[in-house]
Design an enzyme around this catalytic site. Structure first.
Site, PDB file in Angstrom:
ATOM      1  N   VAL A   1       1.032  -1.274   0.029  1.00 54.75           N
ATOM      2  CA  VAL A   1       0.126   0.272   0.079  1.00 54.75           C
ATOM      3  C   VAL A   1       0.810   1.455   0.101  1.00 54.75           C
ATOM      4  O   VAL A   1       1.398   1.463   1.068  1.00 54.75           O
ATOM      5  CB  VAL A   1      -1.025  -0.185   1.310  1.00 54.75           C
ATOM      6  CG1 VAL A   1      -1.660   1.275   1.191  1.00 54.75           C
ATOM      7  CG2 VAL A   1      -1.799  -0.939   1.230  1.00 54.75           C
TER       8      VAL A   1
ATOM      9  N   GLU B   1      -0.258   7.192   8.536  1.00 57.55           N
ATOM     10  CA  GLU B   1      -0.010   5.910   9.344  1.00 57.55           C
ATOM     11  C   GLU B   1      -0.408   6.541  10.709  1.00 57.55           C
ATOM     12  O   GLU B   1      -0.167   7.503  11.222  1.00 57.55           O
ATOM     13  CB  GLU B   1       1.470   5.722   9.524  1.00 57.55           C
ATOM     14  CG  GLU B   1       2.110   5.053   8.249  1.00 57.55           C
ATOM     15  CD  GLU B   1       3.430   4.418   8.324  1.00 57.55           C
ATOM     16  OE1 GLU B   1       4.109   4.442   9.430  1.00 57.55           O
ATOM     17  OE2 GLU B   1       3.684   3.657   7.479  1.00 57.55           O
TER      18      GLU B   1
ATOM     19  N   SER C   1     -12.333 -33.416  28.110  1.00 57.06           N
ATOM     20  CA  SER C   1     -12.259 -33.898  29.472  1.00 57.06           C
ATOM     21  C   SER C   1     -12.728 -32.650  30.554  1.00 57.06           C
ATOM     22  O   SER C   1     -12.765 -31.527  29.871  1.00 57.06           O
ATOM     23  CB  SER C   1     -10.797 -34.385  30.052  1.00 57.06           C
ATOM     24  OG  SER C   1     -10.793 -34.404  31.344  1.00 57.06           O
TER      25      SER C   1
ATOM     26  N   ALA D   1     -11.781 -32.460  33.278  1.00 56.87           N
ATOM     27  CA  ALA D   1     -10.445 -32.478  34.081  1.00 56.87           C
ATOM     28  C   ALA D   1      -9.589 -31.244  33.257  1.00 56.87           C
ATOM     29  O   ALA D   1      -9.668 -30.977  32.031  1.00 56.87           O
ATOM     30  CB  ALA D   1      -9.647 -33.726  34.268  1.00 56.87           C
TER      31      ALA D   1
ATOM     32  N   THR E   1      -9.154 -34.975  44.565  1.00 52.65           N
ATOM     33  CA  THR E   1      -8.837 -36.001  43.638  1.00 52.65           C
ATOM     34  C   THR E   1      -8.224 -37.066  43.988  1.00 52.65           C
ATOM     35  O   THR E   1      -7.702 -37.196  45.123  1.00 52.65           O
ATOM     36  CB  THR E   1      -7.632 -35.621  42.707  1.00 52.65           C
ATOM     37  OG1 THR E   1      -8.105 -34.430  41.789  1.00 52.65           O
ATOM     38  CG2 THR E   1      -6.916 -36.638  41.616  1.00 52.65           C
TER      39      THR E   1
ATOM     40  N   ARG F   1       3.128 -36.579  46.906  1.00 51.48           N
ATOM     41  CA  ARG F   1       1.840 -36.497  46.498  1.00 51.48           C
ATOM     42  C   ARG F   1       1.215 -36.459  48.144  1.00 51.48           C
ATOM     43  O   ARG F   1       1.535 -37.076  48.958  1.00 51.48           O
ATOM     44  CB  ARG F   1       1.372 -37.451  45.572  1.00 51.48           C
ATOM     45  CG  ARG F   1       0.092 -36.925  45.049  1.00 51.48           C
ATOM     46  CD  ARG F   1       0.079 -35.649  44.118  1.00 51.48           C
ATOM     47  NE  ARG F   1      -1.304 -35.463  43.048  1.00 51.48           N
ATOM     48  CZ  ARG F   1      -2.004 -34.712  43.704  1.00 51.48           C
ATOM     49  NH1 ARG F   1      -1.903 -33.798  44.384  1.00 51.48           N
ATOM     50  NH2 ARG F   1      -3.047 -34.430  42.645  1.00 51.48           N
TER      51      ARG F   1
ATOM     52  N   HIS G   1      -2.554 -21.530  35.039  1.00 51.50           N
ATOM     53  CA  HIS G   1      -3.786 -20.607  35.379  1.00 51.50           C
ATOM     54  C   HIS G   1      -3.879 -19.654  34.046  1.00 51.50           C
ATOM     55  O   HIS G   1      -2.794 -19.212  33.589  1.00 51.50           O
ATOM     56  CB  HIS G   1      -3.291 -19.901  36.717  1.00 51.50           C
ATOM     57  CG  HIS G   1      -3.477 -20.841  37.838  1.00 51.50           C
ATOM     58  ND1 HIS G   1      -2.879 -20.518  39.113  1.00 51.50           N
ATOM     59  CD2 HIS G   1      -4.164 -21.903  38.234  1.00 51.50           C
ATOM     60  CE1 HIS G   1      -3.226 -21.431  39.945  1.00 51.50           C
ATOM     61  NE2 HIS G   1      -3.841 -22.183  39.106  1.00 51.50           N
TER      62      HIS G   1
ATOM     63  N   ALA H   1       9.352  -3.384  49.979  1.00 48.43           N
ATOM     64  CA  ALA H   1       8.171  -2.649  50.807  1.00 48.43           C
ATOM     65  C   ALA H   1       8.260  -2.840  52.318  1.00 48.43           C
ATOM     66  O   ALA H   1       7.527  -2.335  53.121  1.00 48.43           O
ATOM     67  CB  ALA H   1       6.743  -3.111  50.102  1.00 48.43           C
TER      68      ALA H   1
END
Length: 1091
Positions: free
Chosen positions: A111, A118, A260, A262, A348, A379, A750, A772
């Site tokens: 173009v 622009e 799923s 899950a 679970t 676990r 996440h 802080a």
């Protein structure tokens, strides 16, 4: 994740298709894609403008600032494009830290335009609304647009209008272009909203006297809105970030995830790496990656991924075998490690998911040993002890080194062990068993109070919480105290397991009555659902309509929504119309961000606190828990969640919140309150909302925050500490520190765990918090130590005075769970040996259904498996199918068909009509197979000659079953019998009993021509020959099948097809009620009745 980048081609396709604007958008759909496989002649045929116009070519692989990198070819003809691509197509290029191969290119018309034509344009989403950025200078040298551009924020739920655009964005634009740009910006913003974009940038946007040209475009869409936008989006392909290849295994796992309930995620970072992970939980997966990188393993980290949300055994198996397949393709000189980690699960069943992983390990045991793989497992959660035991056993049986640890071991300690930074303990200490909450260890266990047996039908309005005060004209203030010992909730959804868990928690917290007042489930009528309150059974009402539930339970002020991602928005909006509600927990993951923001705005206006979406919820020890938070009772007891402590925490991750329960209980006097705000980009409530609540709660003495990469919410905590609003000690750690070490962008588990700028990285936030004045550990590994140090200081200066432990009351274990743990046994009510539907694949007599089809066993083969528990020879299966075919029907006149027809015409349903016909089957009609088989077998086996057999039956006055026909005779043979006879004589190894029956037939037909061996008799005797001679049965087994009635089953099964045919025929012909004609009935009355 939600916001996903799309290719420039996809973004422009959406824009060209759906933008609605008065501005003339030029070059619509003028683009062509090029890859290594492109057929240039065909491409030119499909896009003839390629031969006539000047062109622009550029890679379309999510690369920023292509112009500055020299990756844009401008003002070329088609041959020039080909020449330009020769030096770049399939060549490796470095962009920032990422190295990748240029594979996909986009060709568009060039173009010609002036610099002053622009412009720069961008729309992006934030929590409060959508920001529109506009700058009157665009192009490669646009510079820092955040500082330069004019911006306009459109609050959630509001519309953009032309006056706003003109006055606030176009102040530096010439008057002749303002109208065109204003119309285009309005159309673009409408498109952005309608198609659920989260980011849309055009640079440069060129405006000439001909119209508007979109030269370069970058965009992201909210992938969770697929169910809303599918019709417009079609099948969207989401390309990987530049520097990372798209692997078929990633697509396979993404497909599993889509099918799923899950969550299954996989990103391959380095297929040649020696460190592989298989981590449960979105938050935990980030923590493990952080720890691996902290230990110097970033260059050897092969993958990122997670499995969570209670995947089935088969899903876990598919996920595990994919990873094991990937890691056993190339050897590593130092061997490889597999880290199977996770936080403490909330709901679970760990043992069930581990079964899938164990299956995969067994399948890959040889490659795993060949590649010198060592496995480390850590676990916790429901039934984790059994899962760890099974995992340890498979290590012993396969010879693969597997080191197993439970909740007694810090979550990430196995990383240090795997990478040689810490010793591997030979025999780690084991925590209490899942079953230990059955009996209280203390001798002073409290006896349940009398109130535990009281009725729960009465409502109690007592509530210690501070409800929101709602004033006209102002946003309502939110409650400081969300939950108390008297909090009552409505649960949306038929989540009986979660509700029972809440009631068990209430009971061990010595609440006077259950926290669940009612349930709402729109898919059934109003009814009551049975639950346990300690030892006693109680009923909780379930309502079809939320309004009814609210009206009948005015004491309820909390809603826990287990609604699906598709219905969560509507049900939440409905709940917010009731002024009694001040807290809503939304469990669903995958709600589109635009809908979440609308919920947040509405909640803020009404003074309602939202926890979630994409959360497990929260817990207030001794008072109340949301759904599955805190896991099962063994974890509730071991983490001392039945009574309050002094530490309050807030986390994004649900799984990590349970890990915090564990860490805090081991290092302090326990948790006062904990909330998982959810992993979405825009959680309903923020870290700061809860930190300020904890600051204003006198019983909270210290605060723990588990932040993460993405967003800037943690900086508000920094400001709160600096400004003196937060005075209590805050221990904080942001997970996702590994992200800055990766060469290409990785989207973590996440949706909100992605840094869009340097300030959103975990490292930057951790440093800001440290500066802080917050207590920030060096790594997640040290989080427990820092919490312990701060707590010890508070105890030392008298701020915290640890209370004396009071043991909770005992709660009996549910029968189903006790059986799962192997603690009890009970005789089964039924036994079966033919079919098993419990696994991922249906099994017929030990044969998986896929094998049944693979072997093309047919109906005869299936019948052999289910009736005889044998895989019968092919000829036997064919014979069974032939028997079913010849017995399928014999016209409407026979008694069974007649009954079926009469029933059908009386308006009865299929099952009733079929049953009516089947009930006529017996010795006189169709049921002679068994009797014929028994009579002929007994005579033959006793050595009786055929003539002796016929004479004996005549002397005893008995009919020979299977002999005789009303229509057919020796002169008019039954072709069904002839067909079967030919097959049997050709294929059966021996036909001794059939030959005997045929000799009997010769005798009977010499007396009367219709005393033939009929189809029932033939099938009966031939089946005995089959059972005795096919090689699959002993003589006793063959005789037993005849004795128990198996052969009559052939007729019943076959004739059912005919009866159903007659039923359908009558319905199709629309035949009315049948009444038998009088002239076909002979009325014979006793003489004294007729006189």
């Amino acid at each position: 994740m939600s916001a996903k980048a799309i290719s420039e081609q996809t973004g422009k396709e959406f824009l060209y298709k759906y933008i609605c604007t008065a501005a003339a958008v030029q070059n619509r759909f003028k683009y062509a894609t090029v890859s290594a496989n492109t057929d240039w002649d065909r491409l030119a045929q499909e896009h003839p403008w390629l031969l006539t116009e000047k062109l622009v070519v550029k890679p379309d692989q999510l690369i920023k600032r292509r112009g500055k990198l020299g990756l844009v070819g401008i003002n070329l003809d088609l041959q020039g494009v080909k020449d330009w691509l020769k030096d770049r197509l399939l060549k490796e290029t470095t962009v920032g830290k990422a190295k990748g191969v240029l594979k996909n290119f986009l060709i568009e018309p060039f173009v010609p335009h002036k610099q002053e034509e622009e412009f720069y344009m961008c729309v992006y989403a934030t929590r409060e609304g959508d920001h529109v950025l506009f700058h009157h200078e665009g192009g490669v040298e646009v510079g820092d647009v955040d500082a330069k551009a004019l911006r306009l924020m459109v609050p959630v739920g509001e519309k953009l209008n032309e006056q706003q655009v003109t006055e606030q964005l176009l102040t530096h634009v010439s008057d002749e272009k303002k109208g065109v740009l204003a119309s285009f910006i309005l159309g673009l913003f409408s498109l952005y909203e309608d198609l659920y974009f989260t980011y849309l940038e055009i640079n440069p946007l060129v405006v000439t006297e001909d119209g508007v040209y979109i030269l370069d475009m970058a965009a992201k869409i909210d992938a969770t809105a697929d169910y809303i936008c599918k019709a417009k989006w079609g099948d969207v392909e989401f390309p990987p970030p530049f520097g990372r290849e798209a692997y078929p295994e990633e697509a396979y796992i993404a497909d599993l995830d889509a099918k799923s309930g899950a969550s299954l995620k996989l990103t391959i970072l380095n297929p040649k790496g020696r460190i592989w992970t298989m981590v449960a939980g979105g938050g935990a997966s980030v923590v493990y990656s952080d720890t691996i990188c902290d230990c110097g393993g970033v260059d050897e980290l092969a993958n990122y991924g997670e499995y969570s949300g209670a995947p089935s055994e088969q899903q876990t198996y598919d996920y595990a075998k994919t990873i094991l397949s990937l890691m056993t393709r190339e050897k590593h000189p130092e061997g490889k490690v597999l880290i199977i980690g996770g936080s403490i699960a909330n709901f679970t069943n760990v043992a069930a998911t581990f079964k899938g992983i164990v299956r995969a390990i067994k399948d890959y045991q040889e490659p795993l040993k060949e590649h010198e793989v060592t496995i480390f497992v850590r676990r916790g959660g429901p039934n984790y002890q059994e899962g760890l035991r099974v995992m340890g056993e498979v290590g012993k049986t396969t010879g693969i080194p597997i080191h197993v640890f439970g909740t007694e071991t810090h979550m990430t300690a196995i990383v240090g062990m795997a990478l040689g930074h810490r010793p591997i303990p030979h025999q780690p200490p084991s925590d209490a068993h899942t079953a230990n909450f059955l009996l209280n260890a203390s001798s002073c266990a409290k006896t349940p109070a009398a109130t535990r047996t009281a009725s729960f039908s009465e409502t109690r309005v007592t509530n210690e919480s501070c409800p929101a005060k709602k004033c006209k004209g102002l946003p309502a203030a939110k409650a400081t105290t969300l939950f108390s010992k008297h909090t009552k909730t409505i649960v949306w959804g038929m989540q009986t397991r979660a509700v029972q868990g809440m009631l068990d928690f209430d009971y061990v917290c010595s609440r006077d009555e259950p926290s669940v007042g009612a349930m709402v489930y729109p898919f059934t009528g109003d009814h009551k659902q049975k639950f346990y309150w300690g030892h006693k059974e109680i009923l909780i009402p379930v309502y079809k309509n939320m309004a009814d539930a609210m009206k009948k339970h005015p004491e309820v002020d909390v809603l826990i929504s287990f609604a699906s991602l598709r219905s969560a928005f509507d049900s939440t909006v409905e709940a917010m119309q009731f002024t009694q509600i001040h807290t809503i927990a939304i469990i669903a993951e995958g709600i589109p961000e635009a809908l979440t923001r609308k919920m947040i705005k509405m909640a803020d206006e009404k003074g309602i606190t939202i926890i979630g979406p994409a959360t497990v919820g929260g817990i207030k020890p001794g008072c109340f828990k949301i759904g599955n938070t805190g896991g099962m009772l063994d974890n509730i007891l071991s983490s001392k969640l039945y009574r309050p402590g002094s530490v309050a925490y807030v986390s994004r991750s649900g799984g990590m919140s349970n890990e915090l329960n564990n860490i805090i209980s081991r290092t302090t006097d326990g948790v006062y309150e904990g909330v998982a705000i959810g992993g979405d980009r825009y959680p309903g409530s923020t870290f700061m909302d809860h930190v300020l609540r904890y600051q204003d709660t006198p019983d909270v003495k210290m605060i723990v925050v588990l932040g993460e990469i993405g967003g800037t919410e943690e900086y508000n905590i920094c400001e709160g500490i600096k400004g003196g609003r937060i005075t209590k000690p805050v221990v904080c750690w942001c997970i996702g520190t590994c992200a800055t070490m990766f060469s290409s962008e990785v989207q973590f588990g996440h949706a909100g765990a992605c840094a869009n700028q340097a300030s959103e990285t975990a490292m930057a936030k951790n440093q800001a918090l440290r500066d802080a004045g917050a207590y920030v550990p060096k790594s997640f590994d040290e989080l427990g130590d820092v919490i312990k140090t701060v707590y010890s200081d508070l105890v030392a200066n008298g701020t915290i005075v640890p209370a004396e432990e009071v043991p909770p009351p005992t709660v009996p274990m549910d029968y189903s769970w006790a059986r799962e743990l192997g603690l009890i046994r009970k005789p089964a009510s039924f036994m079966t040996s033919i079919c098993d539907e419990r696994g991922q694949e249906l099994i017929y007599a030990g044969m998986p259904i896929t094998e049944v089809f693979k072997e093309e066993m047919g109906i005869g083969g299936v019948l052999g498996l289910l009736w005889f528990q044998r895989r019968l020879p092919r000829y036997a299966c064919q014979f069974i199918e032939m028997c079913l075919m010849v017995t399928a029907d014999h016209g409407p006149a026979v008694s069974g068909a007649h009954n079926t027809i009469v029933c059908a015409r009386a308006g009865k349903d299929l099952i009733s009509s079929l049953t009516s016909g089947l009930l006529t089957i017996g010795d006189r009609f169709g049921g002679a197979l068994d009797a014929a088989a028994k009579q002929f077998s007994k005579a033959f086996d006793s050595g009786m000659l055929p003539m002796e057999f016929v004479n004996k039956m005549k002397k005893d006055g008995k009919l020979i079953m299977g002999i005789g026909h009303r229509v057919k005779s020796i002169n008019n043979p039954d072709m069904r019998v002839q067909i079967l006879k030919d097959f049997v004589k050709q294929h059966f190894p021996s036909t001794q009993l059939l030959d005997y029956a045929l000799d009997v037939e010769k005798i009977t037909t010499s007396k009367k021509p219709n005393l033939i061996l009929n189809v029932d008799g033939f099938i009966g005797v031939a089946f005995v020959d089959l059972l005795r001679t096919c090689g699959g049965f002993t003589r006793d087994e063959a005789d037993e099948f005849v004795e128990i009635g198996a052969l009559n089953g052939i007729f019943v099964l076959g004739r059912s097809m005919g009866f159903i045919g007659h039923y359908l025929d009558q319905k199709r012909l629309k035949q009315g009620l049948y009444r038998h004609p009088w002239d076909d009935i002979s009325y014979v009355l006793p003489e004294h009745m007729s006189m």
